[in-house]
Design a protein around this motif. Structure first.
Motif, PDB file in Angstrom:
ATOM      1  N   ARG A 133      34.162  25.892  32.855  1.00  0.00           N
ATOM      2  CA  ARG A 133      33.066  24.944  33.059  1.00  0.00           C
ATOM      3  C   ARG A 133      33.425  23.951  34.183  1.00  0.00           C
ATOM      4  N   TYR A 134      34.677  23.536  34.169  1.00  0.00           N
ATOM      5  CA  TYR A 134      35.157  22.612  35.206  1.00  0.00           C
ATOM      6  C   TYR A 134      35.001  23.245  36.593  1.00  0.00           C
ATOM      7  N   ASP A 135      35.495  24.463  36.725  1.00  0.00           N
ATOM      8  CA  ASP A 135      35.428  25.142  38.027  1.00  0.00           C
ATOM      9  C   ASP A 135      33.991  25.293  38.509  1.00  0.00           C
ATOM     10  N   GLU A 136      33.112  25.550  37.552  1.00  0.00           N
ATOM     11  CA  GLU A 136      31.705  25.750  37.907  1.00  0.00           C
ATOM     12  C   GLU A 136      31.115  24.489  38.539  1.00  0.00           C
ATOM     13  N   PHE A 137      31.340  23.359  37.896  1.00  0.00           N
ATOM     14  CA  PHE A 137      30.699  22.165  38.453  1.00  0.00           C
ATOM     15  C   PHE A 137      31.397  21.678  39.724  1.00  0.00           C
TER      16      PHE A 137
END
Ligand SMILES: *Cc1c(COP(=O)(O)O)cnc(C)c1O
Length: 533
Positions: A5-9
């Motif tokens: 999720r971190y990488d996505e945002f």
């Protein structure tokens, strides 16, 4: 942490998705085109009622369209000043060369505090400042300066140098009740008051010298003021010469002020006050300094040539200033903030200098060129250098000459037309600038005669105030009845900058900063006055 999720945002917000960015950019451009088809002014009313009550922050990470949506109503609700009917103040639409510069800057987001954080952007600042210095000081040897957050800041730099000149060590020791003073004219910009307060000399120690009917500092009064201050033991730290007053475009005689302050300082055995020129508005006349009015290559109208000659003479005076404030975001039609503070002699900046040890997190700063060692600001945006260099070279010298002289021409045309109406009176007839300040009285009155009686002390104050009220009432009446799709938007000043017998003289005001305003706008303006009075 949920790494996926971190990488996505992070990808959404820190990688440039050119498609997403240009799509939103096109949407902004489309909204702007739509706005430009509407009359000027507020297309969407403000909503202060709940601005503080609902300062929401979204809970979940969104995307660039959420960013768009968060600002769009405010973008749409803000006038870009593109309409040729905007004549209110020293503000025009920003030019698109400046825009290109600004975009380039925003993509890199340099911090101009030191070379390390800005790389070639500091070099660009040196280039931009030197180009402007050559224009202002007429090919000077060793200028330097920086872009600040606005004319107020730039004026503050001038004052600060002056304080250090008369009270060495004040940066460290403070003013300690020493009688340090500054001198301005009665038509100077109120930012000088702000500065006097903020640098700690106190607004009551800023002395305003009366002006003549050209809104220019009276030299006889400057002499009297300096005699009074010196004989009372004051330390006169700085004199601000205004080069283009914000309302009426009045010019102080910088060369004459230089002669007087040097003479008086010698007479009283005092250090020469720092001479700062506040050219926030008027600097752009310097584009015309070299214009050949004999050959007249740009085919200026014959009526305009004497105005250009007059401007050229005034510009000569700037050479006598120690430092200058120049707002590119005014007559340079650049983006905010692009105000420059420039010293004629780089050595004057030593008065602001700090040591490398005083700026610990710039321990590798180079005192020969890192601005952080003397600037008020720490982080500084690169917008000034980028927008200014892009504007200067995109538009080019002849482009600037056309832009500036067009402003002068429109102001001159309006003055001529108002001179034909005996119930109107132009109050800044002899200032070669982009603005016109004038009275409108009811038909049947002779404005010139009333003004002359006022200046000669033949008008009882109650009569004067009745006439002033008429000038205001007619202005309000025009505002109420105007057709926003056709009538130019003007503004009103309660003090034009010339105060005969201490009267604050009100005036209608029009400023010709918009390059698309034309003579038809002026004709319609004069017609609206004839209909009204
Ligand atoms: C506008 C102006 C200022 C203040 O400049 P900002 O850039 O608005 O802070 C100072 N002096 C004069 C003469 C001005 O017209």
């Amino acid at each position: 942490m949920d790494r996926k999720r971190y990488d996505e945002f992070v990808k959404t917000f820190f990688e440039c998705d050119a498609t997403a960015v240009t799509e939103i950019f096109s949407e902004f451009l489309a909204a702007m085109a739509a706005e430009e088809s509407l009359p000027p002014g507020h297309v969407m009313s403000q909503n202060y009622a709940t601005a503080r009550a609902n300062p929401e922050i979204h809970t979940l990470p969104g995307n660039l369209k959420d960013a768009r949506d968060a600002v769009f109503p405010y973008f749409w609700g803000t006038d870009g000043w593109s309409s040729p009917l905007h004549l209110e103040n020293v503000r025009g639409p920003a030019n698109y060369a400046s825009f290109i510069g600004a975009v380039a800057c925003l993509l890199k987001n340099p911090n101009l505090c030191t070379d390390t954080y800005s790389q070639r952007s500091n070099e660009l600042e040196v280039k931009a400042i030197t180009a402007l210095a050559n224009l202002i000081f007429y090919n000077t040897q060793d200028p330097w300066g920086i872009f600040t957050l606005g004319g107020t800041h730039s004026n503050m730099y001038g004052a600060r140098i002056g304080i250090e000149k008369v009270l060495p060590g004040a940066m460290r020791n403070g003013i300690n009740g020493e009688p340090v003073t500054g001198v301005v004219s009665e038509a100077s910009h109120y930012s000088n008051q702000t500065v006097a307060g903020w640098v700690g000399i106190g607004t009551k120690n800023l002395h305003a010298v009366p002006t003549d009917n050209r809104m220019s500092m009276r030299i006889d009064c400057l002499i009297a003021t300096l005699d009074r201050l010196y004989s009372q033991g004051h330390k006169v730290a700085y004199v601000v010469a205004t080069f283009g007053t914000t309302d009426a475009f009045g010019f102080d005689n910088v060369a004459e002020i230089r002669r007087v302050i040097e003479g008086k300082a010698a007479e009283y055995g005092a250090p020469v006050p720092h001479l700062h020129a506040d050219a926030a508005v008027g600097w752009a006349l310097c584009f015309l300094a070299d214009y050949d009015t004999e050959r007249n290559p740009l085919k200026m109208t014959p009526e305009l040539l004497p105005v250009i000659n007059q401007a050229q003479q005034l510009c000569q005076g700037l050479k006598s200033a120690d430092s200058v404030t120049l707002d590119f975001h005014k007559m340079g039609r650049g983006h905010y903030p692009s105000s420059a503070f420039i010293v004629n002699q780089r050595s004057d900046l030593q008065y602001l200098a700090r040591k490398v040890e005083d700026t610990p997190y710039f321990s590798d700063a180079d005192s020969r060129r890192d601005p952080a060692l003397f600037t008020l600001e720490t982080s500084r945006p690169g917008l000034g250098p980028y927008t200014v260099m892009a504007s200067l070279n995109g538009i080019g010298m002849q482009g600037w000459q056309m832009l500036v002289s067009y402003s002068l021409e429109l102001a001159d045309i309006l003055k001529r037309k108002l001179n034909n109406l005996e119930y109107c009176l132009v109050l800044n007839q002899n200032t070669p600038g982009a603005s016109v300040c004038w009275w409108v009285l009811p038909k049947g009155r002779n404005a010139r005669e009333i003004f002359e009686r006022l200046v000669n002390g033949e008008l009882p104050p109650e009569d004067a105030h009745r006439y002033f009220a008429e000038v205001r009432r007619l202005f309000d009446k025009r505002e109420k009845t105007m057709d926003s799709t056709r009538d130019a938007r003007l503004s009103f000043t309660t003090n034009v900058g010339y105060r005969p017998l201490g009267f604050d003289i009100p005036a209608w005001k029009a400023v010709f900063f918009n390059p698309k305003t034309d003579e038809a706008v002026i004709d319609r303006l004069v017609y609206s006055i004839e209909e009204l009075a």
